[in-house]
Design a protein around this motif. Structure first.
Motif, PDB file in Angstrom:
ATOM      1  N   UNK A  18       1.725  -2.843  -6.295  1.00  0.00           N
ATOM      2  CA  UNK A  18       1.598  -1.630  -5.491  1.00  0.00           C
ATOM      3  C   UNK A  18       0.199  -1.064  -5.678  1.00  0.00           C
ATOM      4  N   UNK A  19      -0.477  -0.847  -4.567  1.00  0.00           N
ATOM      5  CA  UNK A  19      -1.817  -0.253  -4.592  1.00  0.00           C
ATOM      6  C   UNK A  19      -1.710   1.179  -4.092  1.00  0.00           C
ATOM      7  N   UNK A  41       0.845  -1.195   0.000  1.00  0.00           N
ATOM      8  CA  UNK A  41       0.000   0.000   0.000  1.00  0.00           C
ATOM      9  C   UNK A  41       0.880   1.244   0.000  1.00  0.00           C
ATOM     10  N   UNK A  42       0.672   2.110  -0.993  1.00  0.00           N
ATOM     11  CA  UNK A  42       1.470   3.330  -1.136  1.00  0.00           C
ATOM     12  C   UNK A  42       0.587   4.548  -0.855  1.00  0.00           C
ATOM     13  N   UNK A  43       0.906   5.276   0.219  1.00  0.00           N
ATOM     14  CA  UNK A  43       0.149   6.465   0.621  1.00  0.00           C
ATOM     15  C   UNK A  43       0.919   7.729   0.245  1.00  0.00           C
ATOM     16  N   UNK A  44       0.240   8.637  -0.454  1.00  0.00           N
ATOM     17  CA  UNK A  44       0.855   9.928  -0.766  1.00  0.00           C
ATOM     18  C   UNK A  44      -0.221  11.014  -0.721  1.00  0.00           C
ATOM     19  N   UNK A  45       0.140  12.146  -0.140  1.00  0.00           N
ATOM     20  CA  UNK A  45      -0.843  13.196   0.110  1.00  0.00           C
ATOM     21  C   UNK A  45      -1.035  14.155  -1.038  1.00  0.00           C
ATOM     22  N   UNK A  46      -1.128  13.623  -2.255  1.00  0.00           N
ATOM     23  CA  UNK A  46      -1.348  14.435  -3.452  1.00  0.00           C
ATOM     24  C   UNK A  46      -2.492  13.827  -4.260  1.00  0.00           C
ATOM     25  N   UNK A  47      -3.173  14.623  -5.081  1.00  0.00           N
ATOM     26  CA  UNK A  47      -4.243  14.078  -5.912  1.00  0.00           C
ATOM     27  C   UNK A  47      -3.723  13.080  -6.945  1.00  0.00           C
ATOM     28  N   UNK A  48      -4.598  12.215  -7.387  1.00  0.00           N
ATOM     29  CA  UNK A  48      -4.218  11.203  -8.376  1.00  0.00           C
ATOM     30  C   UNK A  48      -3.765  11.830  -9.683  1.00  0.00           C
ATOM     31  N   UNK A  49      -4.305  13.004 -10.026  1.00  0.00           N
ATOM     32  CA  UNK A  49      -3.970  13.647 -11.297  1.00  0.00           C
ATOM     33  C   UNK A  49      -2.762  14.572 -11.207  1.00  0.00           C
TER      34      UNK A  49
END
Length: 383
Positions: free
Chosen positions: A63-64, A31-39
């Protein structure tokens, strides 16, 4: 005889089934968490990162991605440490005491303002930070492991600017202006210029600008689209404060998750790490150019700092370094601060030459892989 053949066939079928189950059991989903929008630049790079790892591992590692959902930017460091995600976009500046040597390289950022521009300063800075961390700074790696993380590379923004709701050109206009900052050195810079720095995570900038909590935010031009700031920003001072953001570890992996992988899987993740570090860095570099048109379309004025303000900024950059190094020694116990600064400056000079001929994302991917990540041993790194 027939019975023995049947029993042998049954045993063989059972063995094949067992091997298939063993293979299935060894497959990992991270699981990959990042605090940015998908686009955003980060989100697009994350999709390619997941695809690269899946292909390189033959489907053994998946990787999800969790854009702006599983953990916020502020939550990612602690959440990754505690296993809430396997991979995370860690902003070291939010907890600088956890990663002081990595942050020291960030706080040397204003040195890019003091040299004749070559055009790819941000790309060179990214390569220098990654190579120095991986090959010259074992204590940096120990700091990450102290937070139950394995360092997997970083990236930089393009050159930082002042994204504002009011024009900021002169020292008089700067006086008393509230400016969101993310780095200690930029905090000191704006204080020196007469502004009032305010510190909070970048993803809170839209609300802060729209509600008048701050007048400006220290960010790079691509955030006009990455964070939808084009809807609230009216002016951009393109040469103030300068410097760049390099304090991110864009895809750190939880130490326990890393050690669960086999050697081939770790090799695939390292391959992916080279790709995403290059992609985000090049993405910001390229987006800084294309976002000039976004600014024009949104009637956002791109302005330059007054010569007096620029001179004072450069004077600060020249004079701040000794105090920065002394602060890291006394506040964070970085007794090798002078050595890190000298060695990192040499590494940056080397990378300015390395990236000079680079003209595409794919070329930067290849350079990051061959120059750095290819040389990391998946059997021993982080183990």
């Amino acid at each position: 005889m027939a019975n023995r053949i049947l029993r042998a066939g049954a045993f063989a079928a059972s063995a094949v089934a067992g091997l298939a189950l063993a293979g299935a059991a060894s497959a990992e989903t991270l699981k990959y968490a990042f605090g940015y929008p998908a686009a955003s630049t980060v989100g697009i790079a994350a999709d390619d990162y997941a695809a690269a790892i899946k292909e390189r591992s033959g489907g053994s590692v998946t990787v999800r991605n969790f854009p702006m959902s599983l953990l916020s930017l502020a939550e990612t460091g602690p959440g990754l440490r505690d296993g809430m995600a396997d991979i995370g976009y860690v902003v070291a500046a939010l907890t600088p005491k956890d990663f002081p040597r990595y942050m020291l390289m960030q706080d040397l950022q204003l040195m890019v303002n003091l040299q004749e521009p070559r055009g790819k300063e941000s790309v060179a800075y990214a390569g220098a930070v990654i190579e120095y961390t991986l090959t010259k700074c074992p204590k940096c790696l120990t700091e990450f492991q102290g937070q139950n993380q394995v360092y997997m590379g970083g990236a930089t923004s393009s050159i930082n600017m002042a994204l504002c709701t009011k024009p900021v050109r002169t020292l008089d206009e700067l006086k008393g202006m509230k400016v969101r900052v993310s780095h200690a050195v930029v905090n000191r810079l704006f204080t020196n210029l007469g502004a009032t720095p305010v510190q909070f995570p970048a993803n809170e900038t839209y609300e802060a600008l729209s509600q008048g909590v701050v007048d400006c935010s220290q960010l790079s031009l691509p955030e006009l689209t990455n964070m939808s700031l084009a809807d609230v920003v009216k002016y951009v001072t393109v040469d103030l404060p300068g410097g760049l953001s390099s304090n991110v570890a864009v895809n750190n992996i939880n130490l326990d998750s890393w050690r669960k992988l086999n050697d081939d899987q770790r090799a695939a993740v390292l391959w992916g790490a080279s790709q995403i570090s290059a992609d985000i860095t090049w993405g910001y570099y390229a987006d800084a150019i294309t976002n000039q048109k976004v600014a024009a379309d949104k009637n956002i004025q791109l302005v330059n700092g007054d010569p007096a303000a620029m001179d004072k900024m450069r004077e600060f950059a020249r004079n701040d370094r000794p105090g920065t190094l002394a602060g890291y020694k006394s506040n964070f116990g970085v007794d090798d601060a002078d050595t890190i600064a000298a060695d990192f400056e040499a590494m940056y000079a080397k990378w300015l030459d390395l990236v000079d001929p680079i003209e595409s994302r794919d070329q930067l991917r290849e350079l990051f892989w061959t120059q750095m990540f290819k040389n990391v041993d998946p059997k021993t790194y982080g183990m």
